[in-house]
Design a protein around this motif. Structure first.
Motif, PDB file in Angstrom:
ATOM      1  N   SER A   1       0.841  -1.253   0.016  1.00 27.35           N
ATOM      2  CA  SER A   1       0.077  -0.044   0.189  1.00 27.35           C
ATOM      3  C   SER A   1       1.022   1.383   0.327  1.00 27.35           C
ATOM      4  CB  SER A   1      -0.955   0.001   0.643  1.00 27.35           C
ATOM      5  OG  SER A   1      -0.104  -0.332   2.553  1.00 27.35           O
ATOM      6  N   ALA A   2       1.963   1.080   0.207  1.00 27.14           N
ATOM      7  CA  ALA A   2       3.097   2.741   0.002  1.00 27.14           C
ATOM      8  C   ALA A   2       4.531   2.295  -0.073  1.00 27.14           C
ATOM      9  CB  ALA A   2       2.562   3.301   1.373  1.00 27.14           C
TER      10      ALA A   2
ATOM     11  N   GLU B   1       7.643   7.078   1.706  1.00 30.67           N
ATOM     12  CA  GLU B   1       7.046   7.067   3.222  1.00 30.67           C
ATOM     13  C   GLU B   1       7.430   6.497   4.630  1.00 30.67           C
ATOM     14  OE1 GLU B   1       2.677   6.332   2.816  1.00 30.67           O
ATOM     15  OE2 GLU B   1       2.678   6.587   0.630  1.00 30.67           O
ATOM     16  N   PHE B   2       8.117   5.429   4.205  1.00 29.93           N
ATOM     17  CA  PHE B   2       9.120   4.884   4.986  1.00 29.93           C
ATOM     18  C   PHE B   2       9.601   5.479   6.395  1.00 29.93           C
ATOM     19  CE2 PHE B   2      12.475   2.694   7.359  1.00 29.93           C
ATOM     20  CZ  PHE B   2      12.002   1.611   8.058  1.00 29.93           C
TER      21      PHE B   2
ATOM     22  N   ASN C   1       8.495 -10.019  -0.972  1.00 26.72           N
ATOM     23  CA  ASN C   1       9.188  -9.923   0.326  1.00 26.72           C
ATOM     24  C   ASN C   1       9.247  -8.579   0.647  1.00 26.72           C
ATOM     25  OD1 ASN C   1       7.478 -12.044   2.538  1.00 26.72           O
ATOM     26  ND2 ASN C   1       9.170 -13.345   1.321  1.00 26.72           N
ATOM     27  N   ASN C   2       8.693  -7.485   1.070  1.00 28.84           N
ATOM     28  CA  ASN C   2       8.601  -6.014   1.729  1.00 28.84           C
ATOM     29  C   ASN C   2       8.446  -5.417   2.760  1.00 28.84           C
ATOM     30  OD1 ASN C   2       9.557  -2.835  -0.079  1.00 28.84           O
ATOM     31  ND2 ASN C   2       7.176  -3.691   0.953  1.00 28.84           N
ATOM     32  N   ALA C   3       7.428  -5.578   3.237  1.00 29.13           N
ATOM     33  CA  ALA C   3       6.575  -5.269   4.121  1.00 29.13           C
ATOM     34  C   ALA C   3       7.941  -4.844   5.422  1.00 29.13           C
ATOM     35  CB  ALA C   3       5.521  -6.395   4.905  1.00 29.13           C
ATOM     36  N   GLY C   4       7.492  -4.270   6.161  1.00 27.09           N
ATOM     37  CA  GLY C   4       9.115  -3.284   6.770  1.00 27.09           C
ATOM     38  C   GLY C   4       8.646  -1.649   7.772  1.00 27.09           C
ATOM     39  N   LEU C   5       9.040  -2.190   8.945  1.00 28.68           N
ATOM     40  CA  LEU C   5       8.620  -0.477   9.431  1.00 28.68           C
ATOM     41  C   LEU C   5      10.211  -0.218  10.201  1.00 28.68           C
ATOM     42  CD1 LEU C   5       8.944  -1.622  12.578  1.00 28.68           C
ATOM     43  CD2 LEU C   5       6.964  -2.461  12.006  1.00 28.68           C
TER      44      LEU C   5
END
Length: 264
Positions: A10-11, A184-185, A85-89
């Motif tokens: 989504s971003a 946006e990270f 596999n991209n999701a992160g924070l």
């Protein structure tokens, strides 16, 4: 590749992956927590690229949600040929003084979910004799700067080991290791980037284009841009004491950012 499944779609880089894959005529499965945002993106992709965009809302810090995504990867109906596999924070906190629950959520997102989804995808892809797994790492995995560095170091080593295991199966594993990238990270993680020079920043479209080109060529470690290739080579051969010293410099920047945040 057929259908590609992108986490964190989504971003940020995930959004760019979704667009580049769709415009290359790949159907996409979009995974993120925000169902409304995913649905809006799916409609845009279908209208602009004429592909099928499937929405799969999931919080990848929740084991049950991870398993739902894993089941989608295992199915032979509209099989997934590329897993991203991209999701992160970014946590923007020190480990010792920080919130341990937040650290555990980050570990689940950037390590556990990568392992579970890679296992599901690899099993299905090997059975079909084709496919690719692309894990998003970071140059941060080569330095000593908080648990984010540790997570990305794991992603890098895990992907290399997976690539060895997948040799001669028709399935490949690639880790892309970008440096600072305009997305946006950092804003979402409340990370102050004012101290970082503009020359160190990459564009999301360039990172994604490089990563996808390297997946097509079967490259295991993809490092976008010559400057980060050079930086990565230097970090790999530098004395660990120097690497830790650089991590100390990053800690000082984080101290300033936290002080500014708390004083705001």
């Amino acid at each position: 590749m057929g259908t590609a499944l992108v986490t964190g779609a989504s971003a940020g880089l995930g959004l760019e992956f979704a667009w580049q894959l769709a415009t290359a005529r790949h159907d996409v499965v979009l995974v993120a927590r925000d169902e409304e945002r995913l649905t809006r993106l799916a409609r845009q992709l279908e209208a602009a690229a004429g592909v099928r965009a499937e929405v799969l809302p999931a919080d990848l810090t929740v084991p049950e949600d991870v398993e739902r995504v894993a089941e989608r990867l295992r199915t032979d109906e509209r099989p997934v040929g590329l897993l991203v596999n991209n999701a992160g924070l970014g946590l923007n906190q020190h480990f010792v003084e920080g919130d341990l629950d937040a650290e555990l959520r980050a570990l689940d997102l950037m390590v556990r979910s990568v392992m579970v989804l890679s296992h599901a995808a690899a099993g299905a892809m090997v059975a079909r004799g084709r496919g690719a797994i692309l894990n998003v790492g970071s140059v941060a995995g080569l330095i000593a700067s908080g648990t984010y560095s540790a997570h990305k170091a794991w992603v890098r080593t895990f992907t290399e080991a997976l690539a060895v295991e997948l040799k001669d199966t028709g399935v490949t594993a690639t880790v892309v290791c970008p440096g600072f990238t305009h997305t946006e990270f950092h804003e979402r993680g409340r990370i102050d980037t004012a101290h970082y020079p503009e020359i160190g920043w990459l564009q999301a479209e360039d990172v994604v284009a490089t990563a996808l080109a390297d997946v097509r060529r079967g490259v295991v470690i993809s490092t976008p841009s010559l400057r980060y290739k050079a930086a990565s080579a230097l970090l790999r051969v530098a004395p660990r004491s120097a690497v830790r010293a650089f991590g100390g410099y990053r800690r000082a920047l984080l101290d300033e950012a936290i002080e500014g945040r708390d004083g705001a």
